[in-house]
Design a protein around this motif. Structure first.
Motif, mmCIF file in Angstrom:
data_model
loop_
_atom_site.group_PDB
_atom_site.id
_atom_site.type_symbol
_atom_site.label_atom_id
_atom_site.label_comp_id
_atom_site.label_asym_id
_atom_site.label_seq_id
_atom_site.Cartn_x
_atom_site.Cartn_y
_atom_site.Cartn_z
ATOM 1 N N GLU A 14 55.407 7.773 -52.359
ATOM 2 C CA GLU A 14 54.869 7.968 -54.027
ATOM 3 C C GLU A 14 54.813 9.158 -54.181
ATOM 4 N N LEU A 15 54.280 10.239 -53.023
ATOM 5 C CA LEU A 15 53.963 11.695 -53.419
ATOM 6 C C LEU A 15 55.184 12.509 -53.572
ATOM 7 N N LEU A 16 56.349 12.040 -52.767
ATOM 8 C CA LEU A 16 57.547 12.897 -52.500
ATOM 9 C C LEU A 16 58.751 11.967 -52.587
ATOM 10 N N PRO A 17 58.870 11.172 -53.640
ATOM 11 C CA PRO A 17 60.095 10.492 -53.883
ATOM 12 C C PRO A 17 61.587 10.934 -54.002
ATOM 13 N N GLU A 18 61.390 12.223 -54.049
ATOM 14 C CA GLU A 18 62.903 13.127 -54.030
ATOM 15 C C GLU A 18 63.418 13.189 -52.662
ATOM 16 N N LEU A 19 62.437 13.062 -51.857
ATOM 17 C CA LEU A 19 62.890 13.087 -50.091
ATOM 18 C C LEU A 19 62.485 12.007 -49.417
ATOM 19 N N ILE A 20 61.790 11.177 -50.202
ATOM 20 C CA ILE A 20 61.320 9.918 -49.051
ATOM 21 C C ILE A 20 61.451 8.416 -49.783
ATOM 22 N N ALA A 21 62.100 7.655 -49.171
ATOM 23 C CA ALA A 21 62.321 6.283 -49.776
ATOM 24 C C ALA A 21 61.659 5.355 -48.703
ATOM 25 N N LEU A 22 61.670 4.075 -49.162
ATOM 26 C CA LEU A 22 60.916 3.227 -48.320
ATOM 27 C C LEU A 22 62.053 2.061 -47.967
ATOM 28 N N ASP A 23 61.790 1.566 -46.559
ATOM 29 C CA ASP A 23 62.721 0.457 -46.256
ATOM 30 C C ASP A 23 62.138 -0.888 -46.798
ATOM 31 N N GLU A 24 62.717 -1.986 -46.216
ATOM 32 C CA GLU A 24 62.331 -3.292 -46.777
ATOM 33 C C GLU A 24 61.171 -3.588 -46.219
#
Length: 77
Positions: free
Chosen positions: A26-36
């Motif tokens: 949420e704070l760094l969506p440019e670099l971090i995604a979430l898996d399933e």
């Protein structure tokens, strides 16, 4: 007195400590995604200079202290 070098920074997730809350994404969506399952995925760990402040904020906000910003060693100066 110490100073911080302006070298490259990389993000690292401690997968054992992480509980998949997703705050980092949420704070760094440019670099971090979430898996399933809600755990962070860092496709490219290199942190561009324009995102360093956001990366530091995401690291500081991690409730499990599972997100790290490497390359921030302090050197005597």
């Amino acid at each position: 007195m110490t100073r911080i070098r302006n070298g490259p920074r990389t993000l690292r997730v401690d997968r054992i400590a992480c509980t998949g809350r997703g705050l980092c994404a949420e704070l760094l969506p440019e670099l971090i995604a979430l898996d399933e399952w809600g755990y962070p995925v860092v496709a490219d760990p290199a942190v561009p200079g324009r995102l360093r402040a956001h990366a530091r904020r995401a690291v500081a906000a991690c409730p499990r202290l599972a997100l790290h910003l490497d390359g921030t060693r302090r050197h005597p100066g």
